[in-house]
Design a protein around this motif. Structure first.
Motif, short mmCIF file in Angstrom:
data_model
loop_
_atom_site.label_atom_id
_atom_site.label_comp_id
_atom_site.label_asym_id
_atom_site.label_seq_id
_atom_site.Cartn_x
_atom_site.Cartn_y
_atom_site.Cartn_z
N ALA A 1 18.72 12.89 -3.53
CA ALA A 1 17.75 11.92 -3.12
C ALA A 1 16.03 11.90 -3.77
O ALA A 1 15.60 13.48 -3.21
CB ALA A 1 17.08 11.72 -1.72
N LYS A 2 14.94 10.96 -4.11
CA LYS A 2 13.81 11.05 -4.35
C LYS A 2 13.16 11.64 -2.95
O LYS A 2 12.06 12.45 -2.88
CB LYS A 2 13.67 9.99 -5.34
N VAL A 3 13.39 10.44 -2.09
CA VAL A 3 11.91 11.16 -0.73
C VAL A 3 12.52 11.14 0.32
O VAL A 3 14.13 10.39 0.56
CB VAL A 3 11.64 9.47 -0.37
N ALA A 4 11.72 12.36 1.82
CA ALA A 4 12.52 12.38 2.57
C ALA A 4 11.95 11.97 3.95
O ALA A 4 10.52 12.39 3.11
CB ALA A 4 13.31 13.48 2.94
N CYS A 5 12.11 11.19 4.90
CA CYS A 5 11.10 11.12 5.88
C CYS A 5 11.68 12.27 7.13
O CYS A 5 12.77 11.52 7.44
CB CYS A 5 10.98 9.13 6.15
N ALA B 1 0.46 -1.66 0.04
CA ALA B 1 0.14 0.12 -0.50
C ALA B 1 1.02 1.68 -0.14
O ALA B 1 0.46 2.17 -0.90
CB ALA B 1 -1.13 -0.11 1.13
N LEU B 2 1.90 0.96 0.53
CA LEU B 2 2.72 2.15 0.59
C LEU B 2 3.53 2.92 -0.58
O LEU B 2 3.31 3.82 -1.31
CB LEU B 2 4.10 2.05 1.85
N THR B 3 4.12 1.61 -1.13
CA THR B 3 4.62 1.68 -2.09
C THR B 3 3.54 2.24 -3.51
O THR B 3 3.90 2.73 -4.20
CB THR B 3 5.04 -0.16 -2.86
N GLN B 4 2.25 1.82 -3.35
CA GLN B 4 1.53 2.66 -3.91
C GLN B 4 1.16 3.84 -4.33
O GLN B 4 1.03 4.54 -5.02
CB GLN B 4 -0.04 1.94 -4.39
N SER B 5 1.07 4.59 -2.65
CA SER B 5 0.62 5.35 -2.88
C SER B 5 2.13 6.13 -2.91
O SER B 5 1.50 7.28 -2.86
CB SER B 5 -0.32 5.57 -1.52
N CYS B 6 3.19 6.23 -2.08
CA CYS B 6 4.15 7.07 -2.48
C CYS B 6 4.94 6.77 -3.36
O CYS B 6 6.05 7.11 -4.03
CB CYS B 6 4.89 6.03 -1.36
N SER B 7 4.22 5.77 -4.73
CA SER B 7 4.71 6.08 -6.24
C SER B 7 6.35 5.21 -6.18
O SER B 7 6.97 5.89 -6.43
CB SER B 7 4.72 6.46 -7.01
N TYR B 8 6.56 4.98 -4.93
CA TYR B 8 8.37 4.06 -5.02
C TYR B 8 8.61 2.90 -6.26
O TYR B 8 7.84 2.26 -7.00
CB TYR B 8 8.27 3.12 -3.77
N THR B 9 9.69 3.04 -6.54
CA THR B 9 10.17 2.17 -7.63
C THR B 9 11.27 2.21 -7.31
O THR B 9 12.32 2.57 -6.45
CB THR B 9 10.28 3.42 -9.18
N GLU B 10 12.12 0.66 -8.36
CA GLU B 10 13.34 0.41 -7.51
C GLU B 10 14.60 1.19 -7.86
O GLU B 10 14.58 2.18 -8.24
CB GLU B 10 13.55 -1.15 -8.12
N ALA B 11 15.79 1.03 -6.75
CA ALA B 11 17.49 2.10 -6.87
C ALA B 11 16.40 3.38 -6.44
O ALA B 11 17.57 4.11 -7.09
CB ALA B 11 17.94 1.62 -7.97
N GLU B 12 15.68 4.01 -5.85
CA GLU B 12 15.38 5.03 -5.59
C GLU B 12 16.01 5.67 -4.27
O GLU B 12 16.15 4.33 -3.26
CB GLU B 12 13.77 5.62 -4.77
N THR B 13 16.20 6.95 -4.00
CA THR B 13 17.49 6.94 -2.64
C THR B 13 16.88 7.90 -1.51
O THR B 13 15.31 8.95 -2.78
CB THR B 13 18.63 7.66 -3.11
N ILE B 14 16.05 6.95 -0.22
CA ILE B 14 15.70 7.66 0.45
C ILE B 14 16.11 8.44 2.01
O ILE B 14 16.70 8.09 2.15
CB ILE B 14 14.07 6.54 0.86
#
Length: 1510
Positions: A561-565, A498-511
């Motif tokens: 990085a594409k994403v930061a938490c 569900a998180l992958t779908q809502s955050c549109s995560y893809t392989e080898a992204e940097t977070i």
């Protein structure tokens, strides 16, 4: 761009916004009536496509000011009202202790202080914090652990205050001098020495010194007064006169339970009006073909096909990469660990860990690599990891509760890293000790070098995700208890999908992950979902964030990085620190996940961050707040959208509406509004509904606030081992208004409060844990924290460490605010901040604060992550262990459910009362002792009318009979005794001295200033032999001449003594330097020294002729501080001695031990007169001797086999406290009290029941019969009314009373109404009147007013028996015929004394006795040694003596206030904390409350702390 109809509350902003938008919309901007409920119609959103960025930018800039400006506006209003609040007084030593030296830097031992702000020890950060941040708001502290929203130590309003002050908003104050809220006082030195007095909130304060010649000070009205206590009290009274919010309604006063006002619902309160809110479904969870069947399968895939791909990069404290974990390494190490867990612990036959067992993971926050390996190792071994914090010490605040969780999960093995293992506390043998409350654990270090290699053929069994438990996440509740939320393997996998779908995560992204990777959002994104998608996580440890708050932004730039938490706190610190950075580029970010986006105050951090970093490439749509909870995992998340097709929504909601659980859009320029942002839409595959927070889970209406519930595979399934709680949280079946179930599947309660707006956007307004219900209205702890921090955020509250919680006082919740103050803040800063916070919370939230406490920096209990530990703080507050350095209590403001004050009823005439009693069959309350006439005929003393004749007769008939024995602790065995003849001879010589050297005439007054002993008795009879009138006076105390000598002088003067007789030692003392400095020795009458008596006897002894003539004067100081001498005639003395002789059955063969002061009342009569009259032997034990040897009295009683003994309450207290722990030792010394028939306490007050009980209980083991301990009662007009009897009977309104003793022979008592002087009925409370032969015959020149005198000694009833002459005792009491019978088989009349009339306090129309309130106060805290209460201008003042360190002084204020409220329904006006021994106590051990009051009002007490309750 979505706008709620009423967006922001500033008029200026409305103008700008409409001007901007008019060009694009043709000038037609829909607004709505603010009173309409929030429904889809009202919230119809306007889409403004053009000029979107401009509009958005202005929106954010302006929204930043809203809350802070609201707070400022409120404070400005109060400044205009010129409200004067008295500032507490504090002793200098207490002020100095809270200075800089007292602080330790924050403990950062294990680097796991995840939640504290960046390092206080870093000068650069200090510099940012002290500068007014013009950058915008902030989340100052920490939402450490999701346990309770009140832990979130901060709000997004830091900068807004500074902003609003830095810009032109000061014009709001329309005041000449704006309050200085940003700068520090340059000269802070004076503040530690002098008191500050605030004449009103915002204006400049004047320094006033502590005592003596205080400087002038203005009150609220601008009238100069002397800055003394009385002035402060006047200020307090003026403040309290100001109207309080809720008017008092009518009350029930007949039934105890209905005594308190029940808050009636406000008829005008807003109610929900919308339709029923239907459940909202998230988008369906898409099925992607290559999604792995389980997380372990994903790890296997990436570990074998992309072993070189980076999985996790950990950083050191300098921000440099420490280690890069690749997917290959993660896979191989996890296998190795799984093998070791299953095969290398325990033996082959008895493995220690089997699949399904729970294992603790203990890793510090700076070691994500070891944690990740351990977590996946457990998943592969099919054991259940329980990640917990590193225990910092054996007594770490929350670790006990974590121990309980580990115990209930059956954890026996803990996995940890090498560095962490070395850092754990160890015993002398090098073993890790068992932490408090923890089970016994085997500690396993998981580094590869410590593990065995698995055999080639061993391979973990990788299954598809099923319903087995995958891991347990801990959750701290509001009360501090720790629960374990179990997450199954299928839930884990579905959540990652569900998180992958809502955050549109893809392989080898940097977070980039700044969050705690052991739980919550940090775990879900940074450890689990990242592996499913083969992402690269850069883990920023908190130890680095403390040193360099910009580190996460630098990592985003460095790694593109594409994403930061992050949390809003991280955005805030970045704002504060970013100024000097040039090369920041955030254009690579497609998603900035805000983990605490559900905190309503995170919006300001988001706005400010966007506002500053938009120029550095940050796009508005990148900011994605999410809402989550440990039970429901992720509930909603705002999607990162490329084309901005779904702009964010926000609403400006009325705080008042929210407090009633109703959503109301506010468009007016209101002060109390809450701006909320959406947290996006429901998680894919989830179904969310909103149900009522209490009671049956019924669906809410569209404009109603409720608790969000989620139905989804991706949630927790239970609280481990707690089936009852699990049912209430994880198995909820919501119902519609018609009562039908809305789904056959169970929902999970999220603990989040909010509503679902248009377009299915979820809005969160608070958390269940932070909910405070006051008088039926809901307040959110986070909102109150935000308001408090908006008052003076950067300057005052240390690192935003502030806690808000509620405590139950008087059957309602009351709000308590506890904050850490900055080390360099002055007394004045603190008081000013507290006053402003109270006003701000009162105006914005419409709720009063019960207690506001400030503690020194770094002293509040921390969670292992460095945030504040809310439940521990609350516990400390309740136990009185917070040790605050400043306290402000406001019971007057917030306690509005007190009973209505009683109205005075018109008095009923005495005749009606009497008739009423007769009609109802009640007898008139009168009683009498035995008749003195019917005495035995063999009483040989009866013919003598004068005591001097009795002594002469005894000296002739029984010359060698011992009358007196004096014991002292200095002379062990050689007790001093006196026979009849010896006493007679000495008295003769004293008479000769008086006649020769003193040249005294018959009837002259002589003051006898002697220590307790034989000399006093001889001098007394010498005076009688010489025809003089003796007055016994307590000698001055050699160590305390200045306070004790004036009393001696006063008695000598008032009694018109012709000479003073004393010993050589005291003679010398009276002529010493100290004495002459205190009183003028020259106008004293002649002082005769009786140590050197003439050898010859006088020519003839005086023969008195008039039995009604004066025998002696009884001078005493009453509890109210009045000095009066009562005249005792020869007749009265004879009757008195006869009465006591009969009551106590005294004969020459008896021995009586007396441990009393022999200066007045019954003590003097027993010491000097009774032995001569009755012939018994008196063993005299001066009470002073007990100070050096507390066992002296009881040992004497035991060794001399005494059957009757008399003592005072102070003696009883000395024995109870001094011998409490020595009963065994005394038993060994042969102490035996079994022969004691009567142990009588002599007093002029209500019997002290608790003390007599503890005395009886304590010495029961030594043979003391409980029935033998009894009390007596006497007063000035009649020195003994009752003696020897102990009956326990209750009395009205649960006040425990004891009968005051059996009425003496020859005494008649009646209870009369003190005002009408009419007789009262049985059991009615009134004044005790006495008629007996031993009544005093009047005051001696004490009052001087004849009217008063005749009234006290010669009163007559106004109705009924109007002939008898009574003496008024001035004491309230009642008579009650008891079931007990006396020796003659008649029912016995018991007299219950309640208290002195002149001490009774009239408060709220009711009469209170100080002793009752004092009993409650002494029980309130272990450090209260003694206490006294009095009233001043209708305020109740409580003075407590502190036994302990001065640090505890302020703990007493809330405890005392609460105890008196709960037990007496009274609000304490002033609490004074003093040293032990300040409360003056007279010779009989009674408190001199009026002296205390005068000392307090004249600033003579030198108190440690004085608190003025608002």
């Amino acid at each position: 761009f979505y706008l709620f109809a009423g967006d922001i509350t500033q008029k200026g902003y409305e103008k700008k916004r409409s001007k901007l938008i008019r060009a694009f919309t043709g000038g037609n901007l829909a607004t709505s009536d603010p009173s309409t409920p929030l429904s889809d119609k009202t919230l119809r959103c306007q889409r403004i496509d053009a000029v979107q960025t401009q509009s958005c930018c202005i929106d954010r800039v302006l929204s930043r000011h809203v809350h802070t400006e609201a707070v400022q506006a409120v404070l400005a209003r109060h400044v205009e009202r010129k409200m004067a609040v008295p500032m507490p007084s504090k002793r200098r030593s207490l002020v100095v202790q809270t200075s800089m030296d007292a602080y330790t830097p924050p403990d950062s031992s294990s680097g796991s202080e995840e939640e504290a702000g960046p390092g206080d020890d870093m000068s650069s950060v200090e510099h940012w914090m002290s500068r007014p941040s013009q950058l915008g708001p902030a989340h100052l502290g920490s939402t450490s652990s999701s346990s309770s929203s009140t832990q979130s130590g901060g709000s997004g309003n830091a900068g807004r205050l500074a902003d609003s002050l830095a810009h032109s908003h000061l014009s709001h104050l329309n005041h000449s001098a704006p309050p200085d809220v940003t700068g520090y006082s340059s000269d802070s030195s004076h503040s530690h020495v002098e008191r500050h007095h605030m004449s009103n909130m915002g204006t400049i304060a004047r320094n006033t010194q502590k005592y003596g010649n205080a400087e002038r000070m203005e009150t609220g009205d601008g009238v100069p007064v002397s800055s003394r206590v009385s002035a402060k009290i006047q200020q307090l009274v003026n403040t309290l006169k100001q109207p309080r919010r809720p008017p008092l309604r009518e009350f029930f006063v007949d039934d105890f339970d209905e005594l308190l006002e029940v808050q009636q619902p406000d008829p005008n309160q807003p109610r929900p009006e919308g339709a029923e809110m239907m459940p909202v479904r998230g988008e369906p969870l898409g099925v992607v073909t290559n999604w792995p069947p389980s997380l372990e399968a994903a790890l296997q895939r990436w570990g074998t096909i992309s072993p070189k791909a980076p999985c996790l990069t950990s950083l050191d404290t300098a921000g440099k990469p420490l280690y890069v974990l690749t997917y290959g390494k993660l896979w191989s190490r996890s296998i190795k660990l799984a093998y070791n867990i299953l095969h290398k612990l325990g033996s082959k036959q008895e493995p220690m860990v089997r699949p399904g067992d729970r294992v603790a993971l203990v890793y510090p926050n700076n070691d994500p690599v070891a944690f990740m390996v351990a977590f996946y190792g457990c998943l592969l071994a099919e054991v259940v990891p329980v990640p917990i914090e590193v225990p910092l010490s054996r007594k770490d605040a929350g670790s006990q509760q974590i121990g309980f969780l580990l115990g209930s999960c059956g954890v026996a093995v803990a996995l940890t890293s090498d560095a962490c293992h070395k850092g754990l506390p160890k015993s002398a043998t090098g073993e890790i000790p068992q932490f408090k409350g923890w089970p016994k654990l085997l500690w396993i270090v998981t580094e590869s070098k410590h593990l065995s290699k698995p055999p080639r053929d061993w391979f973990p069994h990788i299954k598809d995700a099923n319903n087995d438990t995958a891991y347990i996440e801990y959750k701290t509740c509001k009360d501090g208890s720790v629960l374990g939320v179990t997450v199954t393997r299928i839930a884990l996998l579905t959540h990652c999908q569900a998180l992958t779908q809502s955050c549109s995560y893809t392989e080898a992204e940097t977070i980039v992950n700044v969050l705690d990777f052991k739980k919550d959002v940090g775990l879900w994104h940074g450890i689990l979902t990242s592996v499913m998608n083969m992402m690269h996580v850069i883990s920023v440890p908190y130890s680095l964030m403390k040193v360099n708050p910009l580190s996460w932004i630098q990592k985003v730039c460095q790694f593109k990085a594409k994403v930061a938490c992050v949390k809003s706190r991280d955005m805030h610190w970045a704002l504060v620190a970013h100024k000097d950075q040039k090369d920041i580029n955030l254009s690579s970010l497609r998603m900035l996940l805000v983990a605490d986006g559900s905190n309503p105050w995170s919006i300001s951090s988001c706005d400010a961050f966007l506002n500053v970093f938009q120029t550095k490439g940050l796009r508005a749509e990148v900011i994605c707040p999410c809402a989550s909870s440990p039970e429901a995992l992720t509930v909603a998340i705002r999607r990162p959208v490329e084309d901005s097709s779904q702009p964010p929504g926000r609403g400006v909601l009325s705080m008042q509406g929210l407090s009633y659980g109703v959503v109301r859009v506010d468009t007016e320029e209101r002060l109390s509004v809450l701006t909320v942002q959406d947290v996006g839409t429901v998680i894919p595959g989830g179904l969310v509904c909103v149900v009522k927070p209490e009671g049956i889970p019924q669906l809410c209406q569209t404009d109603e606030i409720g608790e969000l519930c989620v139905c989804s595979i991706a949630t927790g399934t239970s609280y481990y081992g707690l089936t009852g709680m699990t049912k209430n949280t994880f198995e909820v079946y919501p119902v519609s208004s018609s009562g039908g179930l809305i789904s056959e599947y169970a929902f999970v309660r999220t603990g989040l409060l909010g509503f679902i707006g248009p377009g299915g956007l979820v809005f969160i307004t608070g958390k269940m844990d932070g909910l405070i219900m006051v008088s039926g209205r809901r307040h959110n702890a986070d909102d109150i924290v935000a308001t408090a921090l908006a008052v003076e955020p950067m300057k005052f509250v240390y690192r935003g460490r502030i806690a808000v919680f509620s405590v139950t006082v008087l059957r309602d919740e009351r709000i308590v605010v506890v904050a850490e103050q900055r080390p360099d803040s002055t007394e004045e800063d603190s008081f000013q901040w507290m006053s402003r916070v109270l006003q701000a919370i009162d105006s914005i939230h419409g709720v009063g604060v019960f207690c506001l406490a400030l503690v020194p920096a770094n002293t509040l209990p921390k969670t292992p992550l460095g945030g504040i530990h809310l439940s521990e703080i609350k516990q400390l507050y309740l136990e009185g262990g917070l040790h605050p350095c400043n306290v402000l209590m406001c019971p007057h403001t917030c306690v509005t459910n007190l009973p209505k004050p009683r109205q005075k009823q018109p008095e009923i005439g005495p005749a009606s009362v009497m008739v009423g009693n007769l009609v109802s069959g009640k007898r008139i309350a009168q009683a009498s002792g035995r008749d003195l006439g019917q005495t035995d005929d063999n009483d040989q003393v009866r013919p003598f009318l004068f005591l001097s004749e009795v002594l002469q007769w005894r000296a002739q008939t029984t010359p060698d009979h011992v009358l007196y024995t004096l014991l002292s602790s200095r002379v062990t065995n050689a007790a001093l005794s006196l026979t009849c003849l010896q006493l007679h001879k000495r008295a003769e010589r004293v008479a000769a001295l008086l006649m020769e050297r003193g040249g005294l005439q018959e009837g002259d007054h002589v003051a006898l200033v002697y220590p307790p002993g034989i000399d006093l008795i001889a001098a007394f009879y010498g005076c009688l032999y010489a025809g003089c009138v003796p007055i016994t006076v307590r000698p001055p105390h050699p160590q305390n001449i200045s306070t004790t000598l004036p009393t001696v002088k006063m008695i000598v003067e008032v009694s018109h003594s012709a000479c003073v007789m004393t010993t050589a030692v005291i003679c010398k003392l009276l002529r010493s330097k100290e004495a002459t400095a205190t009183v003028d020795i020259r106008n004293w009458p002649p002082v005769l020294d009786t140590d050197d008596l003439p050898k010859k006897k006088p020519p003839a002894l005086y023969k008195p002729t008039n039995p009604d003539g004066l025998a002696y004067l009884d001078f005493s100081v009453s509890t109210t501080g009045m000095l009066a001498g009562v005249q005792m005639s020869h007749n009265a003395v004879g009757a008195f001695c006869r009465s006591v002789k009969l009551q106590c059955e005294l004969y020459p063969s008896r021995e009586v031990a007396i441990c009393l002061d022999p200066y007045c009342g019954l003590g003097f009569v027993l010491w000097c007169l009774c032995s001569v009259y009755s012939g018994h032997q008196s063993i005299l034990i001066p009470p002073v001797e007990l100070e050096t040897n507390p066992a002296l009295w009881l040992l004497a009683v035991s060794q001399l086999r005494v059957r009757d003994t008399f003592c005072s309450y102070s003696v009883m207290e000395l024995c109870t406290k001094g011998l409490g722990l020595q009963t065994e030792a005394l038993k060994a010394r042969g102490l035996d009290l079994s022969r004691v028939r009567a142990c009588v306490v002599v007093a002029e007050e209500r019997p002290r029941m608790a003390l007599t009980h503890s005395f009886s209980k304590l010495f029961k083991d030594l043979g003391l019969h409980p029935r033998s301990v009894s009390t007596s009662f006497g007063c000035r007009v009649n020195l003994a009314i009752c003696l020897v009897r102990l009956v326990e009977r209750g009395s009205p309104h649960s006040l425990p009373l004891m009968e005051s003793g059996k009425i003496l022979p020859g005494v008649r008592i009646i209870i009369a109404n003190p005002e009408t002087k009419g007789p009262l009925g049985d059991s009615h409370l009134g004044e005790i009147w006495v008629h007996s032969a031993h009544n005093g015959s009047g005051y001696y020149s004490g009052y001087g007013e004849e009217v008063l005198q005749s009234d006290h000694f010669n009163s007559r009833l106004s109705f009924g028996d109007t002939q008898t002459v009574w003496a008024r005792t001035g004491y309230l009491g009642f008579l009650r015929r008891t079931e007990l019978t006396d020796a003659h088989g008649e029912r016995h009349d018991a007299l219950f004394v309640v208290g002195a009339l002149e001490e009774a306090m009239e408060l709220r129309g009711m009469r209170y006795h100080p002793i009752d309130i004092e009993t409650s106060v002494i029980r309130a805290h272990k450090s209260i040694m003694e206490c006294a209460v009095f009233t001043w201008t209708n305020l109740l003042v409580v003075v407590v003596e502190l036994e302990g360190s001065e640090q505890e002084a302020l703990d007493l204020v809330p405890m005392v206030t609460k105890a008196v409220l709960e037990e007496h329904y009274l609000i304490v006006g002033v609490v004074v904390v003093t040293d032990v021994g300040v409360i003056p106590i007279n010779s009989r051990g009674e408190k001199q409350r009026m002296h205390l009051r005068d000392g307090f009002l004249q600033d003579q007490l030198d108190p440690i702390y004085v608190a003025y309750n608002m």
